[in-house]
Motif scaffolding. Structure first.
Motif, PDB file in Angstrom:
ATOM      1  N   PRO A 187       0.994  -0.900   0.220  1.00  0.00           N
ATOM      2  CA  PRO A 187       0.172  -0.085   0.046  1.00  0.00           C
ATOM      3  C   PRO A 187       1.286   1.087   0.294  1.00  0.00           C
ATOM      4  CG  PRO A 187      -0.636  -1.289   1.887  1.00  0.00           C
ATOM      5  CD  PRO A 187       0.190  -2.199   1.043  1.00  0.00           C
ATOM      6  N   LEU A 188       2.392   1.249   0.346  1.00  0.00           N
ATOM      7  CA  LEU A 188       2.646   2.066   0.486  1.00  0.00           C
ATOM      8  C   LEU A 188       2.948   2.251  -0.367  1.00  0.00           C
ATOM      9  CD1 LEU A 188       4.240   4.310   2.115  1.00  0.00           C
ATOM     10  CD2 LEU A 188       5.956   2.392   2.872  1.00  0.00           C
ATOM     11  N   LEU A 189       3.525   1.597  -1.516  1.00  0.00           N
ATOM     12  CA  LEU A 189       4.127   1.933  -3.006  1.00  0.00           C
ATOM     13  C   LEU A 189       3.044   2.277  -3.708  1.00  0.00           C
ATOM     14  CD1 LEU A 189       6.766  -1.416  -3.122  1.00  0.00           C
ATOM     15  CD2 LEU A 189       7.462   0.516  -3.613  1.00  0.00           C
ATOM     16  N   ARG A 190       2.261   1.570  -3.269  1.00  0.00           N
ATOM     17  CA  ARG A 190       0.754   2.246  -4.495  1.00  0.00           C
ATOM     18  C   ARG A 190       0.586   3.584  -3.906  1.00  0.00           C
ATOM     19  NH1 ARG A 190      -0.678  -3.196  -3.359  1.00  0.00           N
ATOM     20  NH2 ARG A 190      -0.584  -4.247  -5.188  1.00  0.00           N
ATOM     21  N   ALA A 191       0.827   4.010  -2.637  1.00  0.00           N
ATOM     22  CA  ALA A 191       0.364   5.562  -2.828  1.00  0.00           C
ATOM     23  C   ALA A 191       1.218   6.403  -3.172  1.00  0.00           C
ATOM     24  CB  ALA A 191       0.292   5.461  -0.905  1.00  0.00           C
ATOM     25  N   VAL A 192       2.739   6.072  -2.669  1.00  0.00           N
ATOM     26  CA  VAL A 192       3.560   6.993  -3.941  1.00  0.00           C
ATOM     27  C   VAL A 192       3.356   6.900  -4.874  1.00  0.00           C
ATOM     28  CG1 VAL A 192       6.620   6.617  -3.657  1.00  0.00           C
ATOM     29  CG2 VAL A 192       5.887   6.473  -2.264  1.00  0.00           C
ATOM     30  N   PHE A 193       3.161   5.647  -6.054  1.00  0.00           N
ATOM     31  CA  PHE A 193       3.129   5.595  -7.398  1.00  0.00           C
ATOM     32  C   PHE A 193       1.776   6.919  -7.496  1.00  0.00           C
ATOM     33  CE2 PHE A 193       7.023   3.416  -6.968  1.00  0.00           C
ATOM     34  CZ  PHE A 193       7.191   3.078  -8.121  1.00  0.00           C
ATOM     35  N   ASP A 194       0.786   6.849  -6.569  1.00  0.00           N
ATOM     36  CA  ASP A 194       0.179   7.370  -6.676  1.00  0.00           C
ATOM     37  C   ASP A 194       0.279   8.803  -7.034  1.00  0.00           C
ATOM     38  OD1 ASP A 194      -2.905   7.432  -7.948  1.00  0.00           O
ATOM     39  OD2 ASP A 194      -3.134   8.891  -5.641  1.00  0.00           O
ATOM     40  N   GLN A 195       1.313   9.282  -6.103  1.00  0.00           N
ATOM     41  CA  GLN A 195       1.570  10.909  -6.460  1.00  0.00           C
ATOM     42  C   GLN A 195       2.495  10.907  -7.382  1.00  0.00           C
ATOM     43  OE1 GLN A 195       2.969  12.014  -2.449  1.00  0.00           O
ATOM     44  NE2 GLN A 195       0.662  10.234  -1.202  1.00  0.00           N
ATOM     45  N   ILE A 196       3.159  10.563  -7.615  1.00  0.00           N
ATOM     46  CA  ILE A 196       3.972  10.638  -9.025  1.00  0.00           C
ATOM     47  C   ILE A 196       3.441  11.062 -10.103  1.00  0.00           C
ATOM     48  CG2 ILE A 196       5.961  10.278  -6.847  1.00  0.00           C
ATOM     49  CD1 ILE A 196       6.522   7.508  -9.049  1.00  0.00           C
ATOM     50  N   ARG A 197       2.681   9.801 -10.366  1.00  0.00           N
ATOM     51  CA  ARG A 197       1.741   9.399 -11.521  1.00  0.00           C
ATOM     52  C   ARG A 197       1.025  10.670 -12.632  1.00  0.00           C
ATOM     53  NH1 ARG A 197      -2.527   5.319 -13.452  1.00  0.00           N
ATOM     54  NH2 ARG A 197      -1.564   4.384 -11.344  1.00  0.00           N
ATOM     55  N   PRO A 198       1.803  11.105 -13.295  1.00  0.00           N
ATOM     56  CA  PRO A 198       1.580  11.870 -14.119  1.00  0.00           C
ATOM     57  C   PRO A 198       0.097  12.670 -14.247  1.00  0.00           C
ATOM     58  CG  PRO A 198       2.983  10.907 -15.351  1.00  0.00           C
ATOM     59  CD  PRO A 198       2.398  10.329 -14.508  1.00  0.00           C
ATOM     60  N   ARG A 199      -0.358  13.377 -13.929  1.00  0.00           N
ATOM     61  CA  ARG A 199      -2.176  13.606 -13.741  1.00  0.00           C
ATOM     62  C   ARG A 199      -2.551  14.378 -15.160  1.00  0.00           C
ATOM     63  NH1 ARG A 199      -2.775  11.213  -9.649  1.00  0.00           N
ATOM     64  NH2 ARG A 199      -1.739  12.134  -8.262  1.00  0.00           N
TER      65      ARG A 199
END
Length: 199
Positions: A187-199
């Motif tokens: 879940p921590l990795l998913r949260a990080v990747f959600d934040q750096i994902r291009p919008r």
């Protein structure tokens, strides 16, 4: 038959490498890296010191070996993801999948000494050097995989930026996790990747 023999040999090599890496991690967390010898690691993995040296040049390399394999597998898994899957979805799956608990992997002891022991191990200069090398190699492999997936060249800016962002996100997540290893890493990795994902 020869192909089967080759496959069996390769599997046994992977198993031996994994066993040595896990033994190195476990003993280093229990005693500290300086207090662990190559002989100790080899004995814990039920192999000879010579066998250890066939796989690793140092204790630190053995400690980081599992992370090296994970880095290699991220690029391999990205290549295996469906071609029509959005790039950042595929990257997230590729990264998170490598950090699910593997059978036989070292697990935190049932006390509160683990976080401090982990931080101490990760602060070892030799371990930091091996982690840096692992991240650099994984970033290079991922750059090529992203380039192949996006129809660009590995020398182009885009795949290099994507690979650098993935590497930074992964490093940030692992640093954050090391402060509280009881928290699940997925879940921590998913949260990080959600934040750096291009919008």
């Amino acid at each position: 038959m020869a192909a089967d023999d080759d496959g069996l040999r390769e599997r046994k090599k992977r198993e031996t490498r994994f066993a040595l890496s896990q033994a190195a991690i476990r003993l280093a967390l229990e005693r500290g890296l300086d207090a662990v010898s190559v002989a100790d690691i080899a004995a814990a993995a039920n192999v000879s010191e010579r066998t250890f040296r066939n796989y690793f040049a140092s204790k630190a390399e053995a400690v980081v070996a599992t992370h090296v394999v994970r880095g290699q597998r991220i690029a391999e898994t990205l290549r295996e993801r469906p071609a029509d899957e959005p790039l950042w979805d595929a990257l997230t799956h590729a990264v998170v999948g490598q950090f699910e608990q593997a059978p036989g992997a070292a697990t935190p002891p049932p006390d509160d000494r683990y976080p401090a022991a982990l931080r101490k191990l990760l602060a070892e200069p030799a371990v930091q050097h091996e982690v840096f090398r692992a991240h650099a190699a994984a970033r290079d492999e991922l750059t090529v995989a992203v380039a192949d997936r996006t129809g660009t060249a590995a020398e182009d800016l885009y795949p290099q930026v994507v690979a650098a962002m993935v590497s930074a996100g992964l490093g940030t997540a692992l640093t954050h996790w090391s402060r509280d290893p009881a928290q699940p890493l997925g879940p921590l990795l998913r949260a990080v990747f959600d934040q750096i994902r291009p919008r």
